[in-house]
Design a protein around this motif. Structure first.
Motif, PDB file in Angstrom:
ATOM      1  N   GLU A  69     -42.005 -26.793  62.288  1.00  0.00           N
ATOM      2  CA  GLU A  69     -41.947 -26.148  63.598  1.00  0.00           C
ATOM      3  C   GLU A  69     -43.194 -26.365  64.458  1.00  0.00           C
ATOM      4  O   GLU A  69     -43.131 -26.231  65.677  1.00  0.00           O
ATOM      5  N   PHE A  70     -44.357 -26.660  63.836  1.00  0.00           N
ATOM      6  CA  PHE A  70     -45.620 -26.702  64.561  1.00  0.00           C
ATOM      7  C   PHE A  70     -46.425 -27.946  64.206  1.00  0.00           C
ATOM      8  O   PHE A  70     -46.283 -28.501  63.123  1.00  0.00           O
ATOM      9  N   PHE A  71     -47.294 -28.350  65.141  1.00  0.00           N
ATOM     10  CA  PHE A  71     -48.356 -29.314  64.850  1.00  0.00           C
ATOM     11  C   PHE A  71     -49.538 -28.492  64.361  1.00  0.00           C
ATOM     12  O   PHE A  71     -50.072 -27.661  65.096  1.00  0.00           O
ATOM     13  N   LEU A 130     -38.220 -30.085  70.873  1.00  0.00           N
ATOM     14  CA  LEU A 130     -37.051 -30.552  70.136  1.00  0.00           C
ATOM     15  C   LEU A 130     -37.151 -32.032  69.790  1.00  0.00           C
ATOM     16  O   LEU A 130     -36.827 -32.446  68.671  1.00  0.00           O
ATOM     17  N   HIS A 131     -37.645 -32.846  70.732  1.00  0.00           N
ATOM     18  CA  HIS A 131     -37.737 -34.281  70.449  1.00  0.00           C
ATOM     19  C   HIS A 131     -38.793 -34.574  69.382  1.00  0.00           C
ATOM     20  O   HIS A 131     -38.648 -35.523  68.613  1.00  0.00           O
ATOM     21  N   ASP A 132     -39.833 -33.740  69.300  1.00  0.00           N
ATOM     22  CA  ASP A 132     -40.833 -33.906  68.241  1.00  0.00           C
ATOM     23  C   ASP A 132     -40.231 -33.613  66.877  1.00  0.00           C
ATOM     24  O   ASP A 132     -40.514 -34.293  65.891  1.00  0.00           O
ATOM     25  N   VAL A 135     -37.958 -35.529  61.566  1.00  0.00           N
ATOM     26  CA  VAL A 135     -36.835 -35.741  60.652  1.00  0.00           C
ATOM     27  C   VAL A 135     -36.612 -37.232  60.436  1.00  0.00           C
ATOM     28  O   VAL A 135     -36.381 -37.682  59.306  1.00  0.00           O
ATOM     29  N   LYS A 136     -36.698 -38.023  61.508  1.00  0.00           N
ATOM     30  CA  LYS A 136     -36.501 -39.468  61.416  1.00  0.00           C
ATOM     31  C   LYS A 136     -37.560 -40.102  60.510  1.00  0.00           C
ATOM     32  O   LYS A 136     -37.244 -40.929  59.647  1.00  0.00           O
ATOM     33  N   ASP A 137     -38.818 -39.702  60.679  1.00  0.00           N
ATOM     34  CA  ASP A 137     -39.900 -40.230  59.833  1.00  0.00           C
ATOM     35  C   ASP A 137     -39.696 -39.845  58.371  1.00  0.00           C
ATOM     36  O   ASP A 137     -39.898 -40.670  57.474  1.00  0.00           O
TER      37      ASP A 137
END
Length: 160
Positions: A24-26, A136-138, A143-145
């Motif tokens: 959820e966070f950086f 959302l895009h982050d 998930v993709k990574d």
């Protein structure tokens, strides 16, 4: 360039972990803080009960407090039992509190607990992280990574 790995604290017995926070966070900076607890709260934590899933920390009047952390009542505690979701004072150095206060005054920063644990000396500690919320895009990129790394590991195992 990859970010440097955050400093790891000496964790002996982890009671509660906030695993969702990494998604959820950086996470930017980590702090270790003591918690001011009552007797029944410590006993309940030693049994491995407790949750920090919805918890956060806040700086007010030069003090940091852990808000919305759930430590359930101790089963064998009588009238001296504690309130499960009360705000708990966190014990930090003055310069750390100042650093957190300055960071929280910036837009989008929050202070979240990552783990509650007992250190080597048997003291209850909280690992706090200064974090910035993901869009959302982050999250989709994360998930993709993660999926690509999993496929990469699978391919490496198959190829030997």
């Amino acid at each position: 360039m990859a970010r440097p790995r955050p400093q790891e604290f000496e964790k002996k017995k982890v009671v509660a972990e906030n695993r969702r926070a990494r998604f959820e966070f950086f996470l930017e900076e980590f702090f270790e803080a003591g918690i001011a607890l009552t007797g029944t709260e410590v006993k309940s934590l030693r049994f491995g009960e407790g949750s920090i899933a919805e918890a956060y920390a806040d700086v007010k009047d030069g003090q940091v407090s852990l808000i919305n952390a759930n430590i359930p009542e101790y089963n064998f505690g009588n009238r001296f039992n504690h309130e499960p979701r009360r705000p708990r004072k966190l014990l930090l150095h003055e310069r750390e509190i100042e650093k957190m206060h300055k960071a929280l005054s910036r837009e989008g920063m929050t202070l979240i607990p990552m783990a509650v644990y007992f250190n080597g000396r048997g003291r209850a500690k909280v690992e706090l992280a200064l974090a910035k919320g993901k869009k959302l895009h982050d999250k989709r990129e994360t998930v993709k990574d993660r999926d690509w790394k999993r496929d990469q590991q699978r391919l490496m195992r198959e190829r030997g």
